[in-house]
Enzyme design. Structure first.
Site, mmCIF file in Angstrom:
data_model
loop_
_atom_site.group_PDB
_atom_site.id
_atom_site.type_symbol
_atom_site.label_atom_id
_atom_site.label_comp_id
_atom_site.label_asym_id
_atom_site.label_seq_id
_atom_site.Cartn_x
_atom_site.Cartn_y
_atom_site.Cartn_z
ATOM 1 N N SER A 6 0.651 -0.715 0.185
ATOM 2 C CA SER A 6 -0.288 -0.261 -0.413
ATOM 3 C C SER A 6 1.144 1.257 -0.055
ATOM 4 C CB SER A 6 -1.078 0.230 1.267
ATOM 5 O OG SER A 6 -1.607 1.128 1.633
ATOM 6 N N HIS A 31 -1.158 -1.073 -4.386
ATOM 7 C CA HIS A 31 -2.407 -0.663 -3.901
ATOM 8 C C HIS A 31 -2.633 0.963 -3.124
ATOM 9 C CE1 HIS A 31 -6.099 -2.051 -0.874
ATOM 10 N NE2 HIS A 31 -5.473 -0.991 -0.451
ATOM 11 N N ASP A 33 -4.531 3.873 -1.528
ATOM 12 C CA ASP A 33 -6.226 3.773 -1.091
ATOM 13 C C ASP A 33 -6.584 5.734 -1.354
ATOM 14 O OD1 ASP A 33 -4.020 2.208 1.157
ATOM 15 O OD2 ASP A 33 -5.680 1.807 0.983
ATOM 16 N N MET A 35 -9.289 7.830 0.269
ATOM 17 C CA MET A 35 -10.303 8.262 0.634
ATOM 18 C C MET A 35 -11.273 9.425 1.163
ATOM 19 S SD MET A 35 -7.364 6.706 4.174
ATOM 20 C CE MET A 35 -6.871 4.878 3.793
ATOM 21 N N HIS A 64 -7.725 1.139 -3.739
ATOM 22 C CA HIS A 64 -9.188 1.067 -2.652
ATOM 23 C C HIS A 64 -9.763 2.063 -2.829
ATOM 24 C CE1 HIS A 64 -9.754 -0.720 1.858
ATOM 25 N NE2 HIS A 64 -10.521 -0.502 1.341
ATOM 26 N N MET A 66 -12.183 4.347 -0.332
ATOM 27 C CA MET A 66 -13.048 4.058 0.698
ATOM 28 C C MET A 66 -13.491 5.842 0.669
ATOM 29 S SD MET A 66 -9.706 2.671 2.837
ATOM 30 C CE MET A 66 -8.888 2.813 1.360
ATOM 31 N N MET A 138 -10.777 -6.056 5.145
ATOM 32 C CA MET A 138 -10.446 -5.365 6.350
ATOM 33 C C MET A 138 -9.908 -5.887 7.855
ATOM 34 S SD MET A 138 -10.267 -2.861 4.186
ATOM 35 C CE MET A 138 -9.170 -1.926 5.521
ATOM 36 N N GLY A 143 -8.719 3.403 7.247
ATOM 37 C CA GLY A 143 -8.447 5.205 6.903
ATOM 38 C C GLY A 143 -6.972 5.337 7.392
ATOM 39 N N PHE A 144 -6.636 4.611 7.411
ATOM 40 C CA PHE A 144 -5.226 4.918 8.227
ATOM 41 C C PHE A 144 -3.973 3.582 7.952
ATOM 42 C CE2 PHE A 144 -5.623 9.650 9.608
ATOM 43 C CZ PHE A 144 -7.572 9.052 10.328
ATOM 44 N N GLY A 145 -2.799 3.763 7.950
ATOM 45 C CA GLY A 145 -1.826 2.768 7.888
ATOM 46 C C GLY A 145 -1.380 2.240 9.660
ATOM 47 N N GLY A 146 -0.837 1.303 9.564
ATOM 48 C CA GLY A 146 -0.133 1.080 10.544
ATOM 49 C C GLY A 146 -0.814 0.772 12.503
ATOM 50 N N ASP A 176 -5.791 -7.066 4.046
ATOM 51 C CA ASP A 176 -5.913 -5.061 4.039
ATOM 52 C C ASP A 176 -5.949 -5.062 5.619
ATOM 53 O OD1 ASP A 176 -7.020 -2.091 2.952
ATOM 54 O OD2 ASP A 176 -4.861 -2.976 4.035
ATOM 55 N N GLY A 177 -4.445 -4.930 6.180
ATOM 56 C CA GLY A 177 -4.425 -3.884 7.565
ATOM 57 C C GLY A 177 -3.651 -4.663 8.403
ATOM 58 N N GLY A 178 -2.656 -4.632 9.021
ATOM 59 C CA GLY A 178 -1.800 -4.909 10.001
ATOM 60 C C GLY A 178 -1.338 -6.362 9.380
ATOM 61 N N GLY A 198 1.388 -2.196 3.949
ATOM 62 C CA GLY A 198 1.524 -0.892 3.860
ATOM 63 C C GLY A 198 2.894 -0.802 4.986
ATOM 64 N N SER A 199 2.615 -0.596 6.350
ATOM 65 C CA SER A 199 3.620 0.213 7.088
ATOM 66 C C SER A 199 4.920 -0.982 7.077
ATOM 67 C CB SER A 199 2.796 0.144 8.652
ATOM 68 O OG SER A 199 2.483 -0.981 8.686
HETATM 69 C C1 DX5 Z 1 -6.363 1.410 5.318
HETATM 70 C C2 DX5 Z 1 -5.198 0.961 3.843
HETATM 71 C C3 DX5 Z 1 -4.914 -0.269 4.027
HETATM 72 C C4 DX5 Z 1 -3.750 0.731 4.948
HETATM 73 C C5 DX5 Z 1 -2.869 -0.407 4.592
HETATM 74 O O1 DX5 Z 1 -7.517 1.938 5.603
HETATM 75 O O2 DX5 Z 1 -7.263 0.327 3.035
HETATM 76 O O3 DX5 Z 1 -4.713 -0.691 2.611
HETATM 77 O O4 DX5 Z 1 -2.707 1.732 4.327
HETATM 78 O O5 DX5 Z 1 -1.250 -0.317 5.723
HETATM 79 P P1 DX5 Z 1 -1.140 -1.046 7.155
HETATM 80 O O6 DX5 Z 1 -0.542 -2.386 6.279
HETATM 81 O O7 DX5 Z 1 0.270 -0.498 7.427
HETATM 82 O O8 DX5 Z 1 -1.914 -1.983 7.928
HETATM 83 ZN ZN ZN Z 2 -6.166 -0.492 1.257
#
Ligand code: DX5
Ligand code: ZN
Length: 217
Positions: A6, A31, A33, A35, A64, A66, A138, A143-146, A176-178, A198-199
């Site tokens: 991401s 990926h 994102d 938003m 993606h 959102m 999800m 909404g946020f990475g990490g 997707d996520g964590g 992502g992170s």
């Molecule tokens: C969150 C995004 C994810 C996010 C993943 O709303 O849809 O794609 O960027 O980031 P990590 O892998 O750091 O959770």
């Molecule tokens: Zn995403």
């Protein structure tokens, strides 16, 4: 395993180098994102960034969205060159409208994905098993990475995979996520076909992180 880093977590002070590293990491997808600051409490990038990334990266553009109006926003990203557009069931809710958006994306010769947030039951996806090319589970609140991976996602993955098999659907299941080395392994064991990270990718050695996920089965 398909790995879709991401770019939300990209170091934007070093964009070109990061995309170059991504191109040589073994990742098959990117990926992206989107938003709108309304469906989720964050605002990210528009179509011009996707166009620019397409100039410098051959990776498959996994977009993606959102957003509260996926019918409108999907038009924008179809024009901007998305290969796959995934939108949220919660933003539309109406079965006829959801299937119409998928049909529109397919009419443009691209792939369509449908996503659900952690609080949405996997049963919500049941009416769409043969209308989409991908379902995005999800594993964090969008909404946020990490953020921290939510283990409750694992049962959704395995249940969905079972239903898809029974329905004779070849749709992919993306998570997707964590996602990192450990949670990615759990997702692979649950049946995931695509891992977004992502992170884990951009806050570490990009190639090493991607390779650690690519080798998962
Ligand atoms: C969150 C995004 C994810 C996010 C993943 O709303 O849809 O794609 O960027 O980031 P990590 O892998 O750091 O959770
Ligand atoms: Zn995403």
């Amino acid at each position: 395993m398909i790995v879709s880093p991401s770019v939300l977590s990209l170091d934007y002070s070093d964009t070109r180098a990061q995309i170059e590293a991504l191109n040589h990491s073994g990742a098959q997808w990117m990926h992206f994102d989107v938003m709108d600051g309304h469906f989720v409490p964050n605002l990210t990038f528009g179509p011009d960034i996707l166009k620019a990334f397409s100039k410098i990266s051959p990776l498959y553009k996994d977009v993606h969205i959102m957003v509260s109006d996926p019918d409108f926003i999907s038009d924008i990203f179809l024009k901007a060159g998305a290969d796959l557009i995934t939108f949220h069931e919660e933003a539309v809710k109406d079965e006829t409208k959801i299937k119409a958006i998928a049909k529109k994306i397919h009419a443009a010769g691209r792939k369509a994905g449908l996503s659900i947030k952690p609080g949405t039951p996997v049963e919500t996806l049941r009416p769409y098993l043969n209308d989409f090319d991908l379902f995005l589970i999800m594993s964090v609140e969008p909404g946020f990475g990490g953020q921290k991976f939510m283990p409750s996602s694992l049962e959704k993955i395995s249940t969905l995979k079972k239903w898809l098999k029974e329905a004779g659907s070849n749709a992919l299941v993306e998570v997707d996520g964590g996602v990192n080395g450990e949670t990615g392994k759990l997702c692979a064991e649950a049946g995931a076909d695509v891992l977004v990270a992502g992170s884990y990718v951009f806050k570490h050695d990009i190639k090493e992180a991607v390779q650690s996920l690519c080798q998962l089965q």
